[in-house]
Design an enzyme around this catalytic site. Structure first.
Site, PDB file in Angstrom:
ATOM      1  N   MET A   1       0.833  -1.221   0.000  1.00  0.00           N
ATOM      2  CA  MET A   1       0.000   0.000   0.000  1.00  0.00           C
ATOM      3  C   MET A   1       0.861   1.262   0.000  1.00  0.00           C
ATOM      4  O   MET A   1       0.891   1.980   0.987  1.00  0.00           O
ATOM      5  CB  MET A   1      -0.939  -0.039   1.222  1.00  0.00           C
ATOM      6  CG  MET A   1      -1.871  -1.227   1.228  1.00  0.00           C
ATOM      7  SD  MET A   1      -2.694  -1.454   2.823  1.00  0.00           S
ATOM      8  CE  MET A   1      -1.403  -2.245   3.796  1.00  0.00           C
TER       9      MET A   1
ATOM     10  N   GLN B   1     -10.856   3.684   0.266  1.00  0.00           N
ATOM     11  CA  GLN B   1     -10.408   4.892   0.963  1.00  0.00           C
ATOM     12  C   GLN B   1     -11.167   6.115   0.465  1.00  0.00           C
ATOM     13  O   GLN B   1     -11.715   6.901   1.255  1.00  0.00           O
ATOM     14  CB  GLN B   1      -8.904   5.111   0.744  1.00  0.00           C
ATOM     15  CG  GLN B   1      -7.993   4.143   1.454  1.00  0.00           C
ATOM     16  CD  GLN B   1      -6.533   4.388   1.086  1.00  0.00           C
ATOM     17  OE1 GLN B   1      -6.225   5.030   0.076  1.00  0.00           O
ATOM     18  NE2 GLN B   1      -5.629   3.877   1.902  1.00  0.00           N
TER      19      GLN B   1
ATOM     20  N   THR C   1       2.177   1.422   5.983  1.00  0.00           N
ATOM     21  CA  THR C   1       1.573   2.616   5.415  1.00  0.00           C
ATOM     22  C   THR C   1       1.058   3.464   6.561  1.00  0.00           C
ATOM     23  O   THR C   1       0.610   2.924   7.577  1.00  0.00           O
ATOM     24  CB  THR C   1       0.407   2.264   4.465  1.00  0.00           C
ATOM     25  OG1 THR C   1      -0.432   3.404   4.284  1.00  0.00           O
ATOM     26  CG2 THR C   1      -0.446   1.144   5.025  1.00  0.00           C
ATOM     27  N   ASN C   2       1.131   4.767   6.412  1.00  0.00           N
ATOM     28  CA  ASN C   2       0.592   5.661   7.428  1.00  0.00           C
ATOM     29  C   ASN C   2      -0.929   5.733   7.360  1.00  0.00           C
ATOM     30  O   ASN C   2      -1.622   5.627   8.369  1.00  0.00           O
ATOM     31  CB  ASN C   2       1.166   7.063   7.259  1.00  0.00           C
ATOM     32  CG  ASN C   2       2.608   7.172   7.696  1.00  0.00           C
ATOM     33  OD1 ASN C   2       2.913   7.383   8.855  1.00  0.00           O
ATOM     34  ND2 ASN C   2       3.526   7.035   6.737  1.00  0.00           N
ATOM     35  N   THR C   3      -1.474   5.916   6.158  1.00  0.00           N
ATOM     36  CA  THR C   3      -2.909   6.147   6.000  1.00  0.00           C
ATOM     37  C   THR C   3      -3.748   5.032   6.611  1.00  0.00           C
ATOM     38  O   THR C   3      -4.748   5.297   7.287  1.00  0.00           O
ATOM     39  CB  THR C   3      -3.260   6.314   4.515  1.00  0.00           C
ATOM     40  OG1 THR C   3      -2.618   7.490   4.004  1.00  0.00           O
ATOM     41  CG2 THR C   3      -4.759   6.441   4.310  1.00  0.00           C
TER      42      THR C   3
ATOM     43  N   CYS D   1       3.891   9.774   4.907  1.00  0.00           N
ATOM     44  CA  CYS D   1       3.438   8.833   3.887  1.00  0.00           C
ATOM     45  C   CYS D   1       4.677   8.059   3.479  1.00  0.00           C
ATOM     46  O   CYS D   1       5.724   8.663   3.217  1.00  0.00           O
ATOM     47  CB  CYS D   1       2.830   9.559   2.691  1.00  0.00           C
ATOM     48  SG  CYS D   1       2.523   8.481   1.273  1.00  0.00           S
ATOM     49  N   THR D   2       4.579   6.749   3.428  1.00  0.00           N
ATOM     50  CA  THR D   2       5.792   5.947   3.219  1.00  0.00           C
ATOM     51  C   THR D   2       6.357   6.085   1.809  1.00  0.00           C
ATOM     52  O   THR D   2       7.469   5.628   1.550  1.00  0.00           O
ATOM     53  CB  THR D   2       5.511   4.466   3.532  1.00  0.00           C
ATOM     54  OG1 THR D   2       4.350   4.018   2.801  1.00  0.00           O
ATOM     55  CG2 THR D   2       5.269   4.280   5.023  1.00  0.00           C
ATOM     56  N   GLU D   3       5.606   6.727   0.902  1.00  0.00           N
ATOM     57  CA  GLU D   3       6.156   6.981  -0.445  1.00  0.00           C
ATOM     58  C   GLU D   3       6.930   8.290  -0.550  1.00  0.00           C
ATOM     59  O   GLU D   3       7.697   8.472  -1.501  1.00  0.00           O
ATOM     60  CB  GLU D   3       5.035   6.997  -1.491  1.00  0.00           C
ATOM     61  CG  GLU D   3       4.551   5.633  -1.952  1.00  0.00           C
ATOM     62  CD  GLU D   3       3.603   5.014  -0.949  1.00  0.00           C
ATOM     63  OE1 GLU D   3       3.544   3.776  -0.890  1.00  0.00           O
ATOM     64  OE2 GLU D   3       2.914   5.760  -0.227  1.00  0.00           O
TER      65      GLU D   3
END
Length: 231
Positions: free
Chosen positions: A10, A52, A83-85, A197-199
């Site tokens: 994700m 989401q 993932t943060n979200t 956000c991990t991206e």
């Protein structure tokens, strides 16, 4: 060494970073050919992304619960949601399994406290920046003030994450937009910026920016390595 459970995909662009950094962290601490013991369940992100944006968080939670139970069944000693979200549904996931959840905000807060940071700017998806699950946990449980960008900037940060970073696209103009937003948050009193956000770490690294950056992916990984080695 404990087995680290990963609930990833994700997006998979950042889950690659989790896998790589976990193995690097174990090798740095143990040397030689040591590597991390990992149980990974990687979801199909497309249906979760749709849930989401439809606001169907229970539906999204149900998919993560299925993955979390698979990770536990595979022998993991504790779980990371990569993932943060999706920490928005961390309570539901945690309640569905018997192994501990290493919460990304708790790992971040411990790191910020070690650095004597009391006010941060937050970049992430719209859900992470504007919903309460991330900001309130930092503020209420750890006393760390959280500043968020203006609404127009929130929309642009969110767009770049889903339309570019999650699809492996790195754009210099988007990087400059992020840097401009960071400078605004710094001017408002942020001592550093949380890459929530991990991206985002794919787009921004510390050498791009004069303001301290706190990459939640790297911080989450470091906490996991320490737990795996009982440090």
């Amino acid at each position: 060494m404990k087995t680290i459970g990963l609930l990833g995909g994700m997006s998979w662009e950042s889950t690659v970073g989790y896998y790589q950094k976990l193995n690097q962290g174990i090798r740095q601490r143990m040397g030689g050919l040591h590597s991390a013991k990992i149980a990974l369940y990687s979801v199909d992100f497309s249906p979760i992304e749709k849930l989401q944006h439809q606001g169907d968080w229970q539906g999204a939670a149900d998919r993560l619960i299925q993955g979390a139970r698979a990770v536990e069944a595979a022998g993991a000693d504790f779980l990371l949601i990569c993932t943060n979200t999706m920490h928005k549904v961390a309570p539901e996931v945690e309640a569905s399994i018997s192994i501990p959840l290493l919460h990304i905000v708790d790992a971040l807060a411990a790191h910020l406290q070690e650095q004597n940071i009391t006010a941060v700017g937050l970049l992430g998806t719209r859900f992470t920046m504007q919903d309460s699950f991330f900001r309130q946990r930092l503020q209420q449980q750890f006393g760390i003030q959280v500043l968020v960008p203006a609404e127009s900037d929130v929309r642009e940060i969110h767009r770049v994450i889903y339309e570019e970073l999650c699809q492996g696209r790195i754009d210099e103009q988007s990087r400059q937009k992020y840097l401009n937003i960071i400078n605004q948050l710094s001017g408002q009193g942020a001592q550093g910026i949380v890459l929530g956000c991990t991206e985002i770490g794919l787009l921004l690294q510390q050498h791009h920016c004069g303001v301290p950056l706190f990459d939640t992916l790297s911080i989450h990984v470091d906490a996991a390595v320490k737990r795996a080695l009982n440090h």
